[in-house]
Design a protein around this motif. Structure first.
Motif, mmCIF file in Angstrom:
data_model
loop_
_atom_site.group_PDB
_atom_site.id
_atom_site.type_symbol
_atom_site.label_atom_id
_atom_site.label_comp_id
_atom_site.label_asym_id
_atom_site.label_seq_id
_atom_site.Cartn_x
_atom_site.Cartn_y
_atom_site.Cartn_z
ATOM 1 N N UNK A 184 -0.839 -6.044 -5.715
ATOM 2 C CA UNK A 184 0.345 -6.000 -4.845
ATOM 3 C C UNK A 184 -0.078 -5.204 -3.616
ATOM 4 N N UNK A 185 -0.108 -5.844 -2.450
ATOM 5 C CA UNK A 185 -0.686 -5.239 -1.253
ATOM 6 C C UNK A 185 0.357 -5.119 -0.154
ATOM 7 N N UNK A 186 0.366 -3.977 0.510
ATOM 8 C CA UNK A 186 1.139 -3.785 1.729
ATOM 9 C C UNK A 186 0.183 -3.342 2.829
ATOM 10 N N UNK A 187 0.644 -3.407 4.057
ATOM 11 C CA UNK A 187 -0.192 -2.953 5.169
ATOM 12 C C UNK A 187 -0.512 -1.471 5.021
ATOM 13 N N UNK A 188 0.495 -0.667 4.674
ATOM 14 C CA UNK A 188 0.256 0.773 4.529
ATOM 15 C C UNK A 188 -0.720 1.075 3.399
ATOM 16 N N UNK A 189 -0.691 0.267 2.331
ATOM 17 C CA UNK A 189 -1.635 0.517 1.239
ATOM 18 C C UNK A 189 -3.065 0.223 1.682
ATOM 19 N N UNK A 190 -3.252 -0.772 2.544
ATOM 20 C CA UNK A 190 -4.586 -1.049 3.075
ATOM 21 C C UNK A 190 -5.043 0.076 4.000
ATOM 22 N N UNK A 191 -4.139 0.556 4.843
ATOM 23 C CA UNK A 191 -4.484 1.662 5.737
ATOM 24 C C UNK A 191 -4.871 2.888 4.919
ATOM 25 N N UNK A 199 7.080 -2.114 -2.813
ATOM 26 C CA UNK A 199 6.398 -1.831 -1.547
ATOM 27 C C UNK A 199 6.316 -0.324 -1.307
ATOM 28 N N UNK A 200 7.385 0.387 -1.641
ATOM 29 C CA UNK A 200 7.397 1.837 -1.461
ATOM 30 C C UNK A 200 6.344 2.509 -2.332
ATOM 31 N N UNK A 201 6.211 2.052 -3.577
ATOM 32 C CA UNK A 201 5.192 2.625 -4.452
ATOM 33 C C UNK A 201 3.790 2.345 -3.904
ATOM 34 N N UNK A 202 3.557 1.102 -3.451
ATOM 35 C CA UNK A 202 2.248 0.762 -2.888
ATOM 36 C C UNK A 202 1.962 1.579 -1.634
ATOM 37 N N UNK A 203 2.976 1.738 -0.783
ATOM 38 C CA UNK A 203 2.802 2.504 0.447
ATOM 39 C C UNK A 203 2.470 3.965 0.169
ATOM 40 N N UNK A 204 2.884 4.462 -0.992
ATOM 41 C CA UNK A 204 2.628 5.859 -1.351
ATOM 42 C C UNK A 204 1.376 6.024 -2.218
ATOM 43 N N UNK A 205 0.566 4.967 -2.288
ATOM 44 C CA UNK A 205 -0.744 5.091 -2.903
ATOM 45 C C UNK A 205 -0.802 4.855 -4.392
ATOM 46 N N UNK A 206 0.226 4.238 -4.985
ATOM 47 C CA UNK A 206 0.181 3.968 -6.420
ATOM 48 C C UNK A 206 -0.890 2.924 -6.723
ATOM 49 N N UNK A 265 0.177 6.412 -10.916
ATOM 50 C CA UNK A 265 1.140 5.500 -11.533
ATOM 51 C C UNK A 265 2.523 5.685 -10.914
ATOM 52 N N UNK A 266 3.174 4.573 -10.616
ATOM 53 C CA UNK A 266 4.567 4.579 -10.183
ATOM 54 C C UNK A 266 5.402 3.742 -11.131
ATOM 55 N N UNK A 306 -2.447 -2.414 -5.781
ATOM 56 C CA UNK A 306 -1.616 -1.899 -6.860
ATOM 57 C C UNK A 306 -1.375 -2.999 -7.882
ATOM 58 N N UNK A 307 -1.607 -2.683 -9.159
ATOM 59 C CA UNK A 307 -1.357 -3.616 -10.247
ATOM 60 C C UNK A 307 0.069 -3.426 -10.752
#
Length: 276
Positions: free
Chosen positions: A144-151, A82-89, A31-32, A1-2
């Motif tokens: 901007x990377x989270x574990x959930x975004x990688x999954x 992190x929440x936005x990244x986890x939700x695929x933004x 977009x978030x 996520x940028x």
């Protein structure tokens, strides 16, 4: 996520610029947005969710026909992103937060009393901005990377239909090491070389039989004890190859990626000679 921050003072046009960027970036991905509203409350005390929250609930989820809002205690800008990244933004635009370390588009000129860091570009207030140029600038920002975004990224792989499982590894800063308390570790990487080494590890691991995908993210900078350092996500056809590849990937990161660390302990600070 940028991620990018649109900062400035009252009536500088921040919201207008954010909405225009949302419209433009929506053509490139999901977009978030984050809006800092320090003097507002989303769930007033006379609402049901406000009553739940004031009674002591740590998390309150409010659902309507078109919206889901999660209300939590001790909020932070990092939690929001992190929440936005986890939700695929794919993109996140923060309105406000001029005191943060995020990369910024600043409308107008910072006042002398304000310390505003990481300004990428200054733009005139309430102007006819070059949105295309800002979109290009957005694409140049680090991930901007989270574990959930990688999954989620692994799950989007069209070959996942061949996978029987996804395994992950999260490395964290160990607080107690040889009876000495570590407060933080500062990670530094050999720019460019470290990223290429990680890409090569992912490529090499995916050449193994029945390995569907491998993703790695290693953080840099100062990381406090208990916080995440590295994520590894592996998808494979069978559990035997899955767990072995996860372990092999970690060993290759330790051996092949030029990242160094300075450890901060209650007994003093020192550079660790191993790469990781």
């Amino acid at each position: 996520m940028k991620v990018i921050c649109v900062a400035g003072y009252k009536n500088s046009g921040k919201t207008t610029l954010v909405t225009r960027l949302v419209e433009a970036l929506s053509e490139h991905g999901k977009v978030g947005t984050v809006k800092q509203m320090l003097h507002h409350r989303f769930n007033p005390e006379n609402t049901d969710t406000g009553k739940h929250f004031d009674a002591g609930a740590d998390l309150v989820a409010a659902i309507t026909d078109t919206e889901l809002v999660t209300i939590k205690r001790n909020p932070s800008l990092e939690d929001a992103l992190n929440s936005l990244a986890d939700n695929g933004a794919d993109f996140a635009i923060v309105e406000g937060a001029k005191s943060s370390d995020l990369p910024k588009i600043f409308l107008g000129e910072p006042e002398g009393s304000d310390e505003v860091s990481n300004i990428l570009v200054k733009l005139p207030v309430k102007s006819d901005w070059d949105i295309a140029a800002i979109v290009e600038l957005m694409h140049d920002q680090p991930e901007w990377v989270t574990l959930d975004s990688l999954i989620m990224k692994v799950r989007s792989n069209p070959d996942l239909c061949l996978s029987g499982g996804i395994a992950t590894f999260t490395g964290i800063v160990r607080r107690i090491n040889d009876n000495v308390e570590t407060t933080a570790i500062d990670f530094e990487k050999y720019e460019g070389v470290a990223d290429r080494a990680i890409e090569k590890i992912c490529f090499d691991m995916k050449q193994k039989d029945n390995i569907i995908d491998v993703l790695i993210h290693h953080k840099t900078g100062l990381i406090k004890s208990g916080e995440d350092i590295v994520y590894i996500v592996v998808a494979a056809a069978h559990r035997q190859e899955l767990f072995q590849t996860l372990a092999d990937t970690l060993e290759h990161i330790k051996e092949d990626v030029p990242i160094w660390k300075k450890e901060y302990t209650i007994e003093g600070d020192f550079w660790v000679h191993d790469k990781l």
